[in-house]
Design a protein around this motif. Structure first.
Motif, PDB file in Angstrom:
ATOM      1  N   PRO A 365      38.592  42.085  32.846  1.00  0.00           N
ATOM      2  CA  PRO A 365      38.703  40.903  33.705  1.00  0.00           C
ATOM      3  C   PRO A 365      39.897  41.026  34.654  1.00  0.00           C
ATOM      4  O   PRO A 365      40.952  41.529  34.257  1.00  0.00           O
ATOM      5  CB  PRO A 365      38.911  39.753  32.711  1.00  0.00           C
ATOM      6  N   TYR A 366      39.726  40.581  35.885  1.00  0.00           N
ATOM      7  CA  TYR A 366      40.838  40.599  36.835  1.00  0.00           C
ATOM      8  C   TYR A 366      40.742  39.402  37.758  1.00  0.00           C
ATOM      9  O   TYR A 366      39.668  38.866  38.005  1.00  0.00           O
ATOM     10  CB  TYR A 366      40.871  41.905  37.631  1.00  0.00           C
ATOM     11  N   LEU A 367      41.895  38.991  38.281  1.00  0.00           N
ATOM     12  CA  LEU A 367      42.007  37.754  39.040  1.00  0.00           C
ATOM     13  C   LEU A 367      42.406  37.976  40.501  1.00  0.00           C
ATOM     14  O   LEU A 367      42.173  37.115  41.342  1.00  0.00           O
ATOM     15  CB  LEU A 367      43.035  36.846  38.354  1.00  0.00           C
ATOM     16  N   VAL A 368      43.009  39.126  40.809  1.00  0.00           N
ATOM     17  CA  VAL A 368      43.480  39.404  42.165  1.00  0.00           C
ATOM     18  C   VAL A 368      42.525  40.383  42.844  1.00  0.00           C
ATOM     19  O   VAL A 368      42.351  41.517  42.386  1.00  0.00           O
ATOM     20  CB  VAL A 368      44.911  39.976  42.154  1.00  0.00           C
ATOM     21  N   GLU A 369      41.909  39.934  43.954  1.00  0.00           N
ATOM     22  CA  GLU A 369      40.973  40.784  44.692  1.00  0.00           C
ATOM     23  C   GLU A 369      41.711  41.758  45.599  1.00  0.00           C
ATOM     24  O   GLU A 369      41.420  42.952  45.602  1.00  0.00           O
ATOM     25  CB  GLU A 369      40.021  39.914  45.526  1.00  0.00           C
ATOM     26  N   ASP A 370      42.660  41.263  46.376  1.00  0.00           N
ATOM     27  CA  ASP A 370      43.446  42.155  47.229  1.00  0.00           C
ATOM     28  C   ASP A 370      44.742  41.488  47.665  1.00  0.00           C
ATOM     29  O   ASP A 370      44.919  40.277  47.524  1.00  0.00           O
ATOM     30  CB  ASP A 370      42.643  42.633  48.453  1.00  0.00           C
ATOM     31  N   VAL A 371      45.642  42.307  48.174  1.00  0.00           N
ATOM     32  CA  VAL A 371      46.921  41.863  48.719  1.00  0.00           C
ATOM     33  C   VAL A 371      46.971  42.315  50.172  1.00  0.00           C
ATOM     34  O   VAL A 371      46.763  43.500  50.461  1.00  0.00           O
ATOM     35  CB  VAL A 371      48.115  42.452  47.937  1.00  0.00           C
ATOM     36  N   ARG A 372      47.244  41.373  51.091  1.00  0.00           N
ATOM     37  CA  ARG A 372      47.229  41.683  52.524  1.00  0.00           C
ATOM     38  C   ARG A 372      48.514  41.199  53.188  1.00  0.00           C
ATOM     39  O   ARG A 372      49.067  40.165  52.824  1.00  0.00           O
ATOM     40  CB  ARG A 372      46.027  41.015  53.213  1.00  0.00           C
TER      41      ARG A 372
END
Length: 475
Positions: A365-372
């Motif tokens: 499971p993960y909550l962060v899709e991307d950092v921009r």
């Protein structure tokens, strides 16, 4: 005579000078140690006003949902030493996800992604300075879908009892919704008024409703009948059972070495098939299966799902779900029906269905899709990865079919018009009501876990919430 007296006077002066020199050396050494090794500790001290002023001198990056809704942002203040204040446009709906930033601490995604939001992360700092000439913070886009989160939050609020709900995309592990109730307004803790902050923090900490507790990730619940998904998986994997095999379901089952009994809660047949016992409240059937399989086999299957694995970071820290490491025969029978020391978070409740829905492979499971960066250039992007191989694809398909089977005594597996869901039956006689489900049954796109604490007559609301979340995810 004068020279002798001068030499006599110079002795204590020399000693004083030597002492002063030693003290000066110690002082300089201490200052050097503080500047070289203690600066980080001092900077991190919440009482350091200079650090706080610097912390709010620049805007933090935004936190956004997958579909672009801004759920945490920074706005200029009208005066005072702090130039920017954190604002949460949707407050309570996303508190379990965003957490909050206050003068004292940070929680939730605000804490887990602190470095990238402030621009202190080396990847963000270098790329930001190259592209924009400044060390601006980056924006964090989550996997959360606003419509799905709204359904989870509103459903829990309508039920009116403490609880939590989690939705996961089975094929990737992306968390689509994560809600906890009761909740709180992060804006109340983002204030610069220290007295108001202290009073609000104390009120929230001392509230018997525990609104600061993230029940979705950090509250362990007895699984009850929901755990028979694990027991059924162990039974099928053993080779001793098939979905159509007949199992014993006496009105009551005496626990070995005890005068206590497990009682049938409404199976309706003394010798039902495994699939019928699965989709009906047949506690004696699954307690008997647990006795026949033994503790070691049940524990191995539970651990294959992720029990006893410790803390899981998504990147928020999720408390590890637990299955008893050792148990006698009586305890094994109880553990097989989700009693004794079998405890899980709502996240794990959703993960049970996610593993079945994805042909036996549980994705991390993960909550962060991307950092921009502010110019929309991508600093990092999520890479879905397997977490555990829980069972074979054939066994997963058996379990999926059992979950999708409509109960014979009424009930429905419909999640929405034309959409069939696969779910476990809901225990209505225990302290808590739980359900784990996925949909569509033939081509899963969402797995859900919902828990309500001591709902009483509101127990059936747990399936209503699950269906609402599924409908929102599929619409």
């Amino acid at each position: 005579m004068a020279g002798s007296r001068a030499r006599w006077i110079n002795v204590p002066l020399a000693r004083v000078a030597m002492l002063c020199a030693v003290m000066l050396f110690v002082l300089l050494a201490h200052i050097t140690l503080v500047q070289s090794f203690g600066s980080r500790v001092l900077d991190a001290d919440p009482r350091n006003e200079r650090t706080l002023i610097l912390r709010y001198a620049h805007p933090r990056g935004d936190i956004r949902t997958y579909d672009g809704t801004t759920i945490a942002t920074s706005r200029p203040t009208t005066g005072g030493p702090y130039r920017y204040q954190r604002v949460y446009p949707f407050g309570e709906r996303y508190a379990a996800v965003t957490g909050h930033v206050s003068l004292r601490r940070a929680t939730g995604v605000e804490q887990a992604q602190e470095a990238v939001l402030t621009g202190d992360d080396p990847r963000v700092k270098v790329r930001s300075m190259v592209s924009a000439g400044s060390g601006a913070g980056a924006h964090v886009r989550l996997t959360i879908r606003d419509r799905v989160q709204r359904a989870a939050h509103d459903g829990l609020a309508a039920a009116g009892v403490p609880g939590a709900a989690v939705a996961i995309h089975p094929a990737t592990g992306a968390v689509l919704a994560l809600a906890s109730h009761p909740t709180y307004d992060p804006n109340a803790l983002a204030t610069f008024d220290r007295l108001r902050l202290a009073l609000t923090s104390r009120r929230l900490r001392e509230s018997p409703d525990r609104p600061l507790l993230n029940r979705a990730l950090n509250r362990l619940y007895p699984l009850g009948a929901t755990f028979k998904l694990v027991t059924a998986a162990a039974a099928l994997a053993s080779g001793e059972y098939t979905p159509t095999a007949l199992v014993d379901a006496p009105p009551r089952l005496r626990l070995p070495g005890s005068s206590a009994y497990v009682r049938d809660t409404g199976c309706g047949s003394a010798h039902p098939t495994l699939v019928y016992a699965f989709q009906s409240p047949c506690d004696t059937a699954f307690a008997g299966i647990g006795l026949r399989l033994g503790h070691d086999l049940l524990r191995d299957q539970a651990e294959a799902f992720g029990f006893n694995a410790g803390v899981l970071r998504i990147p928020l820290a999720a408390t590890g779900s637990r299955y008893p490491v050792t148990a006698d025969r009586s305890q094994t029978a109880l553990a097989a029906i989700g009693r004794y020391e079998t405890l899980a978070t709502p996240l794990m409740v959703a993960m049970l269905s996610a593993a079945v829905a994805n042909d036996g492979v549980l994705m991390r499971p993960y909550l962060v899709e991307d950092v921009r960066l502010p110019d929309r250039s991508v600093v990092s992007r999520a890479a879905p990865a397997p977490y555990r191989t829980v069972m074979s694809p054939a066994l997963a398909r058996y379990l999926a079919a059992m979950m999708a089977t409509t109960p014979r005594r009424g009930g429905t597996r419909s999640a929405a018009p034309g959409v069939r869901a696969a779910m476990t039956s809901v225990p209505l006689t225990e302290d808590h009501a739980l359900v784990t489900a996925f949909a569509p049954a033939g081509a899963p796109e969402v797995a859900v876990g919902v828990v309500l604490e001591r709902p009483g007559p509101q127990a059936t609301a747990v399936t209503t919430i699950a269906r609402s979340i599924i409908q929102a995810a599929l619409s």
